[in-house]
Motif scaffolding. Structure first.
Motif, PDB file in Angstrom:
ATOM      1  N   LEU A 213       4.763-108.509   0.031  1.00 14.60           N
ATOM      2  CA  LEU A 213       5.162-107.101   0.462  1.00 14.60           C
ATOM      3  C   LEU A 213       4.384-106.913   1.775  1.00 14.60           C
ATOM      4  O   LEU A 213       4.877-106.378   2.842  1.00 14.60           O
ATOM      5  N   ARG A 214       3.186-106.832   1.758  1.00 12.19           N
ATOM      6  CA  ARG A 214       2.430-106.790   2.944  1.00 12.19           C
ATOM      7  C   ARG A 214       2.885-107.572   4.220  1.00 12.19           C
ATOM      8  O   ARG A 214       2.737-107.156   5.321  1.00 12.19           O
ATOM      9  N   ARG A 215       3.444-108.772   3.927  1.00 13.36           N
ATOM     10  CA  ARG A 215       3.718-109.719   4.877  1.00 13.36           C
ATOM     11  C   ARG A 215       5.236-109.236   5.439  1.00 13.36           C
ATOM     12  O   ARG A 215       5.417-109.096   6.718  1.00 13.36           O
ATOM     13  N   LEU A 216       6.216-108.942   4.490  1.00 11.56           N
ATOM     14  CA  LEU A 216       7.399-108.781   4.791  1.00 11.56           C
ATOM     15  C   LEU A 216       7.724-106.892   5.333  1.00 11.56           C
ATOM     16  O   LEU A 216       8.398-106.734   6.235  1.00 11.56           O
ATOM     17  N   ALA A 217       6.915-106.340   4.807  1.00 12.33           N
ATOM     18  CA  ALA A 217       6.939-104.873   5.074  1.00 12.33           C
ATOM     19  C   ALA A 217       6.542-104.703   6.480  1.00 12.33           C
ATOM     20  O   ALA A 217       6.542-103.541   7.137  1.00 12.33           O
ATOM     21  N   GLY A 218       5.805-105.775   6.960  1.00  4.80           N
ATOM     22  CA  GLY A 218       5.058-105.358   8.245  1.00  4.80           C
ATOM     23  C   GLY A 218       4.157-104.059   8.508  1.00  4.80           C
ATOM     24  O   GLY A 218       3.465-103.709   7.899  1.00  4.80           O
ATOM     25  N   ASP A 219       4.622-103.300   9.566  1.00  3.07           N
ATOM     26  CA  ASP A 219       3.975-102.333   9.930  1.00  3.07           C
ATOM     27  C   ASP A 219       4.127-100.939   9.310  1.00  3.07           C
ATOM     28  O   ASP A 219       3.768 -99.939   9.627  1.00  3.07           O
ATOM     29  N   HIS A 220       5.256-101.040   8.203  1.00  2.00           N
ATOM     30  CA  HIS A 220       5.807 -99.937   7.742  1.00  2.00           C
ATOM     31  C   HIS A 220       4.535 -99.320   6.815  1.00  2.00           C
ATOM     32  O   HIS A 220       4.310-100.088   5.941  1.00  2.00           O
ATOM     33  N   ASP A 221       4.435 -98.098   6.971  1.00  2.00           N
ATOM     34  CA  ASP A 221       3.321 -97.289   6.206  1.00  2.00           C
ATOM     35  C   ASP A 221       4.263 -96.990   4.926  1.00  2.00           C
ATOM     36  O   ASP A 221       5.149 -96.265   4.920  1.00  2.00           O
ATOM     37  N   VAL A 222       4.048 -97.441   3.610  1.00  2.00           N
ATOM     38  CA  VAL A 222       4.599 -97.155   2.248  1.00  2.00           C
ATOM     39  C   VAL A 222       4.019 -96.185   1.521  1.00  2.00           C
ATOM     40  O   VAL A 222       4.246 -95.861   0.612  1.00  2.00           O
ATOM     41  N   THR A 223       2.836 -95.445   2.067  1.00  2.00           N
ATOM     42  CA  THR A 223       2.094 -94.531   1.170  1.00  2.00           C
ATOM     43  C   THR A 223       2.956 -93.634   0.630  1.00  2.00           C
ATOM     44  O   THR A 223       2.815 -93.201  -0.583  1.00  2.00           O
ATOM     45  N   GLU A 224       3.655 -92.665   1.466  1.00  2.00           N
ATOM     46  CA  GLU A 224       4.694 -91.686   0.859  1.00  2.00           C
ATOM     47  C   GLU A 224       5.682 -92.111   0.119  1.00  2.00           C
ATOM     48  O   GLU A 224       5.979 -91.539  -1.007  1.00  2.00           O
ATOM     49  N   ALA A 225       6.137 -93.354   0.404  1.00  2.00           N
ATOM     50  CA  ALA A 225       7.294 -93.884  -0.302  1.00  2.00           C
ATOM     51  C   ALA A 225       6.860 -94.092  -1.746  1.00  2.00           C
ATOM     52  O   ALA A 225       7.299 -93.879  -2.718  1.00  2.00           O
ATOM     53  N   ALA A 226       5.655 -94.907  -1.545  1.00  2.00           N
ATOM     54  CA  ALA A 226       4.898 -95.235  -2.985  1.00  2.00           C
ATOM     55  C   ALA A 226       4.771 -94.128  -3.931  1.00  2.00           C
ATOM     56  O   ALA A 226       5.084 -93.845  -4.974  1.00  2.00           O
ATOM     57  N   ASP A 227       4.047 -92.960  -3.229  1.00  2.00           N
ATOM     58  CA  ASP A 227       4.006 -91.571  -4.021  1.00  2.00           C
ATOM     59  C   ASP A 227       5.088 -91.028  -4.622  1.00  2.00           C
ATOM     60  O   ASP A 227       5.244 -90.886  -5.892  1.00  2.00           O
ATOM     61  N   LEU A 228       6.452 -90.974  -3.843  1.00  2.00           N
ATOM     62  CA  LEU A 228       7.482 -90.501  -4.499  1.00  2.00           C
ATOM     63  C   LEU A 228       8.225 -91.275  -5.445  1.00  2.00           C
ATOM     64  O   LEU A 228       8.577 -90.786  -6.388  1.00  2.00           O
ATOM     65  N   ALA A 229       8.016 -92.627  -5.093  1.00  4.07           N
ATOM     66  CA  ALA A 229       8.702 -93.730  -6.158  1.00  4.07           C
ATOM     67  C   ALA A 229       7.990 -93.531  -7.462  1.00  4.07           C
ATOM     68  O   ALA A 229       8.338 -93.594  -8.565  1.00  4.07           O
ATOM     69  N   ARG A 230       6.638 -93.440  -7.358  1.00  6.29           N
ATOM     70  CA  ARG A 230       5.727 -93.180  -8.717  1.00  6.29           C
ATOM     71  C   ARG A 230       5.963 -92.049  -9.227  1.00  6.29           C
ATOM     72  O   ARG A 230       6.395 -91.913 -10.767  1.00  6.29           O
ATOM     73  N   ARG A 231       6.248 -90.984  -8.714  1.00  4.84           N
ATOM     74  CA  ARG A 231       6.806 -89.582  -9.283  1.00  4.84           C
ATOM     75  C   ARG A 231       8.201 -89.826 -10.139  1.00  4.84           C
ATOM     76  O   ARG A 231       8.384 -89.177 -11.033  1.00  4.84           O
ATOM     77  N   LEU A 232       9.124 -90.534  -9.377  1.00  7.71           N
ATOM     78  CA  LEU A 232      10.340 -90.710  -9.890  1.00  7.71           C
ATOM     79  C   LEU A 232      10.235 -91.633 -11.278  1.00  7.71           C
ATOM     80  O   LEU A 232      10.780 -91.246 -12.237  1.00  7.71           O
TER      81      LEU A 232
END
Length: 283
Positions: A102-121
């Protein structure tokens, strides 16, 4: 604004590739190979990678939980997997490999906010009666945002899958009939479903049963009854998955979709995922 079932299904389509990369990323294959698995074909590592949250489960339990695979195929891989290594080692390997991928394929995309929302879900999704969802929810949360996003997507995916099995059982579709009826509505070519290990005779027997029920025509296409039945299975699956999305709220779900979209597109455009799948999805 309320959560519509269409949004629930769209979120599944967005998050499924995030989860599914565990079965296709070379980084995971490398880790699996180091554990001793044959990675020339997909299945020797697929079964332990997916089943490891259940512990050293036997083929009966894995067949029941995965539902669509021929039990003979499961028996050929599952006991052998736990002779090679332990579920704990597999869980560690899949996290390490997915993180690298994921770190390779997601590149420069910051996933911090997405991770937080996905975890809450994921933390609000109900796992009662959902063995694979619950087994993954029982695992500790990683700290790396890429892995938090993946772990949340996996909990949501497996919980939805458990609900889908419940919908299939309610519709009276056994594992082979579930695949045959899905192929009949054009979800994917019949050849795609051959990956589940059912013989031509078993497939034909299931088709005959569905013809007798009025779900299929003899040419392998679905009747209006069969189309309506499959629509009801998918609607029930969405409805069973919906409570967590409704609790998070449409605004936050929409924000999660916006944040996950570029990650999903990066995964899809990588070419690692199959063109067509037994889920009726393709890239």
């Amino acid at each position: 604004m309320s959560i519509e079932l269409g949004m629930v299904r769209q979120m599944w389509k967005l998050l499924e590739p995030v989860h599914a990369i565990v079965y296709y990323a070379p980084e995971v294959f490398d880790r699996s190979k180091k554990l001793g698995f044959d990675v020339e074909t997909r299945w020797p590592s697929y079964f332990p990678l997916r089943a490891a949250p259940l512990g050293a489960a036997g083929p009966e339990l894995v067949s029941a939980a995965f539902y669509s695979f021929n039990p003979a195929m499961v028996r050929a891989h599952v006991p052998a997997a736990w002779r090679i290594t332990t579920p704990r080692d597999v869980l560690e390997a899949r996290l390490a490999g997915v993180g690298e991928a994921l770190r390779r394929l997601a590149g420069d995309h910051d996933v911090t906010e997405a991770a937080d929302l996905a975890r809450r879900l994921a933390e609000t999704t109900g796992t009662a009666g959902r063995p694979l969802g619950a087994a993954n929810a029982d695992l500790p949360w990683p700290t790396d945002p890429h892995l938090v996003l993946w772990h949340a997507a996996t909990i949501l995916r497996e919980t939805r899958g458990d609900g889908h099995v419940a919908a299939l059982l309610t519709a009276g579709l056994d594992p082979t009939e579930a695949l045959v009826s899905f192929a009949a509505v054009g979800a994917a070519p019949v050849e795609v479903f051959e990956s589940r290990g059912w013989s031509g005779e078993q497939w034909a027997d299931a088709q005959r049963r569905l013809v007798e029920r009025g779900w299929m025509n003899t040419d392998g296409t679905a009747t209006p009854v069969g189309e309506a039945g499959r629509d009801e299975v998918e609607r029930t699956t969405d409805e069973l998955a919906a409570p967590a999305y409704r609790q998070l709220g449409a605004e936050k779900v929409g924000r999660l979709a916006q944040l996950v979209m570029p990650v999903t597109m990066a995964l899809v455009s990588s070419g690692l995922l199959p063109m067509r799948s037994t889920l009726g999805m393709g890239r």
